[in-house]
Design a protein around this motif. Structure first.
Motif, PDB file in Angstrom:
ATOM      1  N   GLY A 310       8.531  49.889  46.604  1.00  0.00           N
ATOM      2  CA  GLY A 310       9.913  50.319  46.477  1.00  0.00           C
ATOM      3  C   GLY A 310      10.234  51.473  47.399  1.00  0.00           C
ATOM      4  N   SER A 313      10.971  50.203  50.795  1.00  0.00           N
ATOM      5  CA  SER A 313      11.960  49.122  50.926  1.00  0.00           C
ATOM      6  C   SER A 313      13.214  49.407  50.115  1.00  0.00           C
ATOM      7  N   ASN A 314      13.837  50.539  50.400  1.00  0.00           N
ATOM      8  CA  ASN A 314      15.129  50.883  49.791  1.00  0.00           C
ATOM      9  C   ASN A 314      15.099  50.867  48.272  1.00  0.00           C
ATOM     10  N   GLU A 315      13.985  51.362  47.724  1.00  0.00           N
ATOM     11  CA  GLU A 315      13.822  51.471  46.268  1.00  0.00           C
ATOM     12  C   GLU A 315      13.996  50.125  45.565  1.00  0.00           C
ATOM     13  N   ALA A 316      13.400  49.100  46.132  1.00  0.00           N
ATOM     14  CA  ALA A 316      13.428  47.782  45.494  1.00  0.00           C
ATOM     15  C   ALA A 316      12.848  47.881  44.092  1.00  0.00           C
ATOM     16  N   ARG A 321       9.708  42.923  44.447  1.00  0.00           N
ATOM     17  CA  ARG A 321       8.664  43.450  45.332  1.00  0.00           C
ATOM     18  C   ARG A 321       7.645  42.391  45.745  1.00  0.00           C
TER      19      ARG A 321
END
Length: 369
Positions: A310, A313-316, A321
């Motif tokens: 996260g 990756s933009n706080e996935a 994930r």
């Protein structure tokens, strides 16, 4: 004796020994070869010397080192290419000459990714385990206590009630089963129910009776690094140099459990990605995974759905994930790691099979190695 500690880190990885006319070593009996080594010395957490050495000139490089460093470096060099014999687990065999996928089966109400799905339904948990086996998992790791940050400690009786029914249901499935626990009573109950391996995030340090259980049972054990062996395994985590600190800790822990009576060939190591480690710490460990073959033990790697994905990756959220989880698993496999522990079994197995096809071609097709 020189105060600096030396490490032999593989830095030139290859798809095949043919690429470099056989002037390579095979890392941990995996499908990854190495033709260049970084001979590095650290003191007080700082790098003080580095030399890049071709594998076939390593003996010459040792001559320039102090005697104690040369001895340590030679031990690591031998360990890097140590063959890990298959483990016979009842009628089942666990091989280390190709990557194996371990499926995660949490029977907990509060695990960070899949908590609550199977807590009170052993049949549903078993079905999930069967599905992972059908998808290609070689092992199923069954846990009854969450080890996410700040998770409450579970009473061992409750933990046994969670894991034992799932283990019994899967014991005759053809799967190799591990129990993810740090409590001796849970280990005993799980092994009696049909589990084959103990996977302990505290490396047998949380419970004073755990080491004795593993010694008496003769079962394989996974020793994971965490900065604390108390109730919260994420506590602490200050490192001088995270890669060498974790390596040294695992090296000492392997030596301790072997001295206590655990067979060396039954010890698996895990650097503990995400346990008391920052994003920078985790990335450093993943990039340095080839070094951990110098411990001379098979390696287990678990980063599935963890928060570092996260962060990159933009706080996935946890349920978004998959791509990052597969990417990290394949990075580990590309470093020669023998076991990857994952939630998303079908996708990881598919990626690993494609990777295996590429390696087979490099070994067998002229011009592709």
């Amino acid at each position: 004796m020189n105060a600096a500690r030396v490490y032999v880190r593989p830095v030139g990885l290859a798809e095949s020994p043919q690429t470099f006319d056989g002037a390579t070593i095979r890392l941990g009996h995996s499908l990854v070869w190495c033709h260049l080594l970084a001979l590095e010395s650290y003191e007080g957490g700082s790098l003080v010397a580095r030399q890049i050495v071709p594998v076939d000139r390593f003996a010459e490089a040792l001559n320039a080192l102090p005697a104690d460093q040369a001895e340590r470096a030679q031990t690591q060099f031998v360990n890097l290419s140590r063959m890990h014999a298959p483990l016979q687990l009842g009628v089942r065999v666990l091989r280390f000459d190709q990557p194996q996928v371990m499926g995660i089966l949490n029977v907990t109400p509060d695990s960070f990714s899949d908590g609550g799905r199977f807590t009170d339904d052993p049949a549903q948990a078993a079905d999930a385990g069967f599905a992972m086996l059908t998808a290609g998992a070689s092992l199923i790791d069954i846990g009854g206590e969450s080890t996410r940050p700040e998770a409450p400690v579970v009473w061992e009786g409750d933990e046994i009630a969670r894991v034992v029914p799932a283990i019994r249901a899967l014991a005759h499935s053809g799967a190799i089963l591990s129990v993810d626990t740090r409590k001796a009573a849970v280990m005993e109950a799980a092994l009696a129910a049909g589990a084959h391996i103990v996977n302990d995030v505290s490396a047998l340090l949380y419970d004073t009776q755990a080491l004795d259980v593993v010694v008496r049972s003769g079962c394989p054990v996974v020793l994971m690094h965490a900065p604390s062996q108390g109730a919260n395994p994420h506590a602490g985590g200050g490192y001088g140099h995270v890669v060498t600190d974790v390596f040294d800790w695992l090296e000492a822990r392997v030596a301790a459990v072997v001295a206590a009576g655990v067979a060396r060939e039954k010890v698996i190591v895990d650097p503990g990605i995400g346990f008391g480690k920052s994003l920078a710490d985790n990335l450093a460990l993943i990039n340095a995974l080839p070094l951990f073959h110098a411990l001379g033990q098979p390696i287990l790697f678990g980063a599935s759905r963890k928060r570092m994905i996260g962060a990159l990756s933009n706080e996935a959220p946890v349920d978004a994930r998959l791509g990052g989880s597969v990417a990290l698993a394949m990075s580990a496999i590309g470093s020669g790691v023998q076991i990857v522990r994952v939630h998303d079994v079908p996708e990881t197995v598919q990626a690993a099979r494609v990777w295996r096809g590429l390696r087979d071609a490099a070994l067998t097709v002229p011009g592709l190695g």
